[in-house]
Design an enzyme around this catalytic site. Structure first.
Site, PDB file in Angstrom:
ATOM      1  N   LYS A  34      21.960  43.851  42.627  1.00  0.00           N
ATOM      2  CA  LYS A  34      22.898  44.983  42.714  1.00  0.00           C
ATOM      3  C   LYS A  34      24.211  44.627  42.008  1.00  0.00           C
ATOM      4  O   LYS A  34      24.445  43.462  41.674  1.00  0.00           O
ATOM      5  CB  LYS A  34      23.149  45.313  44.184  1.00  0.00           C
ATOM      6  CG  LYS A  34      23.781  44.164  44.979  1.00  0.00           C
ATOM      7  CD  LYS A  34      23.749  44.418  46.483  1.00  0.00           C
ATOM      8  CE  LYS A  34      24.314  43.225  47.237  1.00  0.00           C
ATOM      9  NZ  LYS A  34      24.180  43.395  48.708  1.00  0.00           N
ATOM     10  N   TYR A 261      56.005  39.412  33.632  1.00  0.00           N
ATOM     11  CA  TYR A 261      56.725  40.468  34.344  1.00  0.00           C
ATOM     12  C   TYR A 261      57.456  39.905  35.557  1.00  0.00           C
ATOM     13  O   TYR A 261      56.899  39.110  36.321  1.00  0.00           O
ATOM     14  CB  TYR A 261      55.749  41.535  34.825  1.00  0.00           C
ATOM     15  CG  TYR A 261      55.156  42.359  33.703  1.00  0.00           C
ATOM     16  CD1 TYR A 261      55.961  43.169  32.903  1.00  0.00           C
ATOM     17  CD2 TYR A 261      53.796  42.324  33.446  1.00  0.00           C
ATOM     18  CE1 TYR A 261      55.412  43.923  31.878  1.00  0.00           C
ATOM     19  CE2 TYR A 261      53.236  43.072  32.435  1.00  0.00           C
ATOM     20  CZ  TYR A 261      54.055  43.887  31.646  1.00  0.00           C
ATOM     21  OH  TYR A 261      53.514  44.627  30.632  1.00  0.00           O
TER      22      TYR A 261
HETATM   23  C1  LIG Z   1      23.644  42.158  49.121  1.00  0.00           C
HETATM   24  C2  LIG Z   1      22.581  42.021  50.115  1.00  0.00           C
HETATM   25  C3  LIG Z   1      21.785  40.864  50.148  1.00  0.00           C
HETATM   26  C4  LIG Z   1      22.055  39.646  49.297  1.00  0.00           C
HETATM   27  O1  LIG Z   1      23.089  38.881  49.907  1.00  0.00           O
HETATM   28  P1  LIG Z   1      23.527  37.454  49.349  1.00  0.00           P
HETATM   29  O2  LIG Z   1      24.458  36.946  50.375  1.00  0.00           O
HETATM   30  O3  LIG Z   1      24.190  37.704  48.028  1.00  0.00           O
HETATM   31  O4  LIG Z   1      22.304  36.633  49.211  1.00  0.00           O
HETATM   32  C5  LIG Z   1      20.716  40.835  51.032  1.00  0.00           C
HETATM   33  N1  LIG Z   1      20.454  41.888  51.847  1.00  0.00           N
HETATM   34  C6  LIG Z   1      21.215  43.002  51.858  1.00  0.00           C
HETATM   35  C7  LIG Z   1      20.881  44.107  52.786  1.00  0.00           C
HETATM   36  C8  LIG Z   1      22.314  43.100  51.018  1.00  0.00           C
HETATM   37  O5  LIG Z   1      23.076  44.190  51.054  1.00  0.00           O
END
Ligand SMILES: *Cc1c(COP(=O)(O)O)cnc(C)c1O
Length: 372
Positions: A34, A261
């Site tokens: 994702k 800045y």
């Molecule tokens: C993002 C997510 C993961 C992966 O988590 P990591 O800590 O990056 O391994 C797994 N399960 C769900 C439901 C998630 O939203």
């Protein structure tokens, strides 16, 4: 054109998949890609992890899955959240394993499946204490029964998510497993036997063998980033992303002058200052310099001085000779020095996930192939 780039070492990604597969076998490895593969580029990362033996992919959004399908990826893709009710048809069209958390979700998903003449694979999410999404354990049997009896749906999986797995000694994780297993037992008592039970993110997969069940959903560890300072260092993950730029200007400043800045940093001594063309619009936090952030130039760590601006930041190089075009490492290794995303996270009071996801789309990604 740009003298700033993120390099992603797909060989490191493949190595990390290998380490995780070995660790969790016989559980399947579902690679969570994702948020554009945590900023690393979801298509390139997906192809690399599948080549390295990952079994499934997972994403948060239907449109993230669509990008992967349109790139020709045909492997299983799990959608981690229930789609909006209006988006069920799209989710069905892309042949996803779909998360369902409500009766109305199941009903509309079944209708979309019927319209398209498909049988859709469903993963019911149970909320065992994270209090984010998921059906409550008390309502899980009713929802599972509803999905189970619908001919358009096949309840392939049941899953949950851990809230404190990155704190290995926190007993709440075991309590979540207990609640999850009670739900599974209730379902089994009613003859409902989904084949894939899963609960593990990276921290759970590494630190809590009990939570590996049939499949693990690993995200951050794929990219060589330990899920927490105390979890994952021992398994030899390799960081995949480096963030690099080139010096775009060099000037001499005199003691007492300020910089950037607000002139919030004042030089105590005369110094050579290098300007680097990357800034907060690219994901380098405005606060990084004020919080002690450093870069590597010429094999040495050097302080970022003043606030990071939108497109540029400045570096104190003391009396050392630096030139326009010199390589600048913001994250990664040069010589015997290394700066990690975890180091940024500590300075910025966040986690390395936010650092790598925050590297913006304006930074071009370059890939080192798994074969070198
Ligand atoms: C993002 C997510 C993961 C992966 O988590 P990591 O800590 O990056 O391994 C797994 N399960 C769900 C439901 C998630 O939203």
């Amino acid at each position: 054109m740009r003298a700033a780039r993120a390099e992603v070492d797909l060989g490191a990604v493949a190595h990390n998949v290998g380490v995780l597969r070995e660790l969790v076998a016989p559980a399947l490895v579902c690679a969570v890609v994702k948020a554009d593969g945590y900023g690393h580029g979801s298509i390139a990362v997906s192809e690399a992890v599948l080549d390295a033996g990952a079994d499934w992919l997972a994403v948060a959004l239907v449109e993230e899955a669509a990008v992967l399908r349109k790139a020709g990826i045909t492997k299983p893709i799990l959608l981690l959240s229930q789609p909006r009710l209006a988006d069920m048809a799209a989710a069905v069209r892309f042949d996803l394993r779909i998360c369902i958390t409500s009766m109305v979700g199941a009903e509309l998903l079944a209708a979309a499946a019927r319209d398209q003449g498909k049988i859709v694979l469903v993963h019911m999410k149970v909320d065992t204490g994270m209090n984010r999404i998921g059906v409550s354990p008390a309502d899980a049997l009713a929802l599972a029964s509803d999905i189970w009896r619908r001919p358009e749906l096949h309840l392939e999986g049941v899953f949950t998510h851990c809230a404190v797995a990155d704190e290995p000694d926190n007993p709440f994780t075991a309590e979540q497993f207990d609640r999850f297993e009670e739900v599974l037992a209730d379902l089994a008592g009613a003859g409902i036997t989904p084949s894939i039970r899963h609960a593990a993110n990276s921290a759970t997969a590494v630190a809590h063998p009990r939570g590996r069940y049939d499949l693990v959903r690993v995200g951050i560890a794929l990219f060589g980033i330990p899920p927490a300072p105390s979890v994952g260092n021992e398994i030899g993950l390799r960081p995949a992303m480096s963030l690099r730029a080139e010096v775009s200007a060099v000037k001499r400043v005199t003691a007492g002058e300020g910089i950037s800045y607000g002139l919030r940093y004042r030089f105590e001594n005369d110094a050579n200052v290098a300007t680097v063309p990357i800034g907060y619009a690219d994901g380098v936090s405005r606060r990084l310099g004020l919080n002690g952030g450093e870069v590597i130039i010429g094999g040495k760590r050097r302080r970022i001085v003043g606030v990071v601006t939108m497109d540029q930041l400045m570096v104190d190089c003391g009396d050392d000779h630096v030139e326009v075009g010199d390589e600048v490492i913001l994250i990664g290794r040069q010589g015997n020095q290394e700066i990690t995303a975890e180091e940024w996270a500590e300075r910025l009071d966040t986690i390395a996930y936010e650092v790598v996801c925050g590297i913006g789309p304006r930074v071009p990604r370059f890939y080192l192939s798994a074969g070198g």
